[in-house]
Design an enzyme around this catalytic site. Structure first.
Site, PDB file in Angstrom:
ATOM      1  N   GLU A 101     -37.685  29.163 -58.749  1.00 35.96           N
ATOM      2  CA  GLU A 101     -37.597  27.552 -58.496  1.00 35.96           C
ATOM      3  C   GLU A 101     -36.566  27.443 -57.447  1.00 35.96           C
ATOM      4  OE1 GLU A 101     -36.381  25.458 -62.151  1.00 35.96           O
ATOM      5  OE2 GLU A 101     -37.750  26.482 -63.450  1.00 35.96           O
ATOM      6  N   TRP A 132     -37.329  15.983 -68.125  1.00 38.34           N
ATOM      7  CA  TRP A 132     -36.523  16.375 -69.313  1.00 38.34           C
ATOM      8  C   TRP A 132     -35.538  14.990 -69.383  1.00 38.34           C
ATOM      9  CZ3 TRP A 132     -38.459  20.187 -71.091  1.00 38.34           C
ATOM     10  CH2 TRP A 132     -39.100  21.152 -70.330  1.00 38.34           C
ATOM     11  N   GLU A 173     -34.281  29.924 -67.902  1.00 39.64           N
ATOM     12  CA  GLU A 173     -32.850  29.442 -68.040  1.00 39.64           C
ATOM     13  C   GLU A 173     -32.009  29.373 -69.219  1.00 39.64           C
ATOM     14  OE1 GLU A 173     -32.629  25.926 -65.750  1.00 39.64           O
ATOM     15  OE2 GLU A 173     -33.771  26.666 -63.716  1.00 39.64           O
TER      16      GLU A 173
END
Length: 472
Positions: free
Chosen positions: A379, A434, A198
């Protein structure tokens, strides 16, 4: 943050794959209940990333990453959470491998921590780091699970960030050197390599909003970073070929279908440009050897990115790949003024609109516009407010409904001719999410962080049946 799953999935327990009280029916049957069979040898898998699960942040020669720095900076992550321990996978990988075997996984997509291989991003490999990944790969192969290895999932060595990070062209060269070390150490055991995970998220979250490491808000730097990430991808592909590696290789892009929010010409034009920044900026150079002209024009000739492209760069970026990893989470609806609106229920992650047809649209679009490159979904998933019940189970019916509907969309894409080879649920384990820390749980397997106990959720039992049946 929403405290419940989307209303559209409230009746999930009464749908195929569940019972009226929400329990998962694990009785065997002759085939998929819905009659949707996937191709033989379809690669059913799950995915993780190093910083989100490994922990052991200061062990066995691992250096600091930008995420160590970011997460330890007050105010950057929810509750001040860090990945210092995470799901302790570094010490518990054997237990996690057995979980994968028991799920019936055929493929496991994980990432390698660059600072675990090169503490400062340069120089010889840290043998203790390589040995960990060798043990992991060997354990997968012993359990007949195919390793799918991502070289970079956002944990840039902090020492390289200190020299400019991805704004520095030299970091792309350093990445190629790191990739070559890993290829030479593990290449005979790994059938599929993914280069950069990504790049768009690094650009947008790391350099536009500042929500991710390194926490910048600098649009001009952001798109320079985009170019250097793409260049790093191409250099890694060349490194694998030059070293005689036999594995297959490609990038991992999160692709968001961009739809006009209404039927006006203004919305159509705005959605097209938005798509350029979301999708074509990454797809076009890899598959056509050129950046999209509308994006370059919008950035302008004085953009740091435009000025950074050198002769030969696009040939490097367009080095032939063997597959494309697609990550799908949400659609985007674009208004005539370039803004966005919501059209569908959101998950606990308020940026995620739940629209399974977007999976079909993005997979078929890639095949239609870029040719029959083999695809893997690496994903797809959502966070739900999972909690241990009094009986010690986790009943995540919303996740089951979400995955069933997205797998149905993926199956329609296969039926339409998309060469989809595998599907990986995000994520195998609950993990460090994250900047959201540990508040969001995305896993098939519940992690009780104080004890590190693993508890397969209802979705894990459901997914095991899907894999065994090779379909829905």
């Amino acid at each position: 943050m929403p405290n419940s799953g989307p209303a559209a999935y409230a009746d999930a327990g009464a749908r195929p794959g569940g019972t009226a009280d929400g329990r998962i029916d694990t009785a065997s049957d002759a085939g998929p209940a819905g009659g949707l069979r996937f191709p033989p040898a379809f690669g059913w898998g799950a995915a993780t990333s190093a910083y989100q699960i490994e922990g052991a942040a200061k062990e066995d020669g691992r250096g600091e990453s930008v995420w160590d720095t970011f997460s330890r900076t007050p105010g950057r992550t929810r509750n001040g959470d860090t990945g210092d321990v995470a799901a302790d996978h570094y010490h518990r990988y054997a237990e996690d491998l057995d979980l994968m075997r028991d799920l019936g996984l055929r493929s496991y997509r994980f990432s390698i921590s660059w600072p675990r291989i090169q503490a400062d991003g340069t120089g010889p490999a840290n043998q203790r780091g390589l040995d960990f990944y060798r043990r992991l790969v060997d354990g997968l192969l012993e359990r007949d699970i195919a390793p799918m290895v991502t070289l970079f999932h956002w944990d840039l060595p902090q020492a390289l960030q200190d020299t400019g990070g991805w704004e520095s062209r030299d970091v792309a060269n350093r990445f190629a050197d790191y990739a070559d070390l890993v290829f030479r150490a593990l290449g005979d055991r790994v059938p599929v390599w993914l280069t950069i995970n990504e790049p768009k998220t690094v650009v947008q979250n790391g350099y536009l909003t500042g929500h991710h490491a390194p926490g910048r808000q600098d649009p001009d730097a952001a798109y320079l970073v985009a170019h250097h990430l793409q260049l790093a991808h191409g250099l890694a592909v060349r490194a694998l070929r030059a070293g005689g590696g036999t594995g297959r290789i490609g990038p991992a892009f999160n692709l968001h279908p961009c739809y006009p929010a209404d039927e006006t010409p203004e919305a159509a034009r705005a959605a097209r440009l938005y798509d350029g920044y979301e999708n074509r900026l990454y797809l076009d150079p890899v598959f056509t050897g050129a950046y999209p002209q509308d994006v370059l024009a919008d950035l302008g000739p004085d953009s740091r990115m435009v000025r950074a492209v050198r002769d030969g760069d696009l040939e490097v970026i367009a080095a032939p790949v063997d597959l494309l990893a697609v990550q799908y989470y949400t659609p985007i609806y674009v208004t005539g003024d370039g803004g966005t609106v919501r059209r569908w229920p959101t998950s606990q992650a308020d940026w995620q609109q739940i629209h399974p047809d977007g999976m079909y649209d993005i997979l078929t679009r890639v095949t239609r516009e870029y040719g029959p490159v083999p695809l893997t979904v690496t994903e797809n998933g959502l966070p739900t407010p999972d909690a241990l019940g009094d009986d010690g189970t986790v009943d995540d019916v919303a996740r089951i409904a979400f995955l069933r509907d997205h797998l149905s969309a993926a199956h329609r894409a296969v039926t339409a001719g998309v060469p989809l080879e595998s599907f990986h649920v995000w994520s195998l384990l609950d993990n460090f999410e994250w900047n959201e820390g540990y508040d969001q749980r995305w896993g098939l397997v519940y992690v009780d962080y104080p004890t590190q106990r693993r508890i397969p959720k209802s979705s894990a039992h459901w997914y095991r049946r899907v894999i065994a049946d090779n379909g829905l």
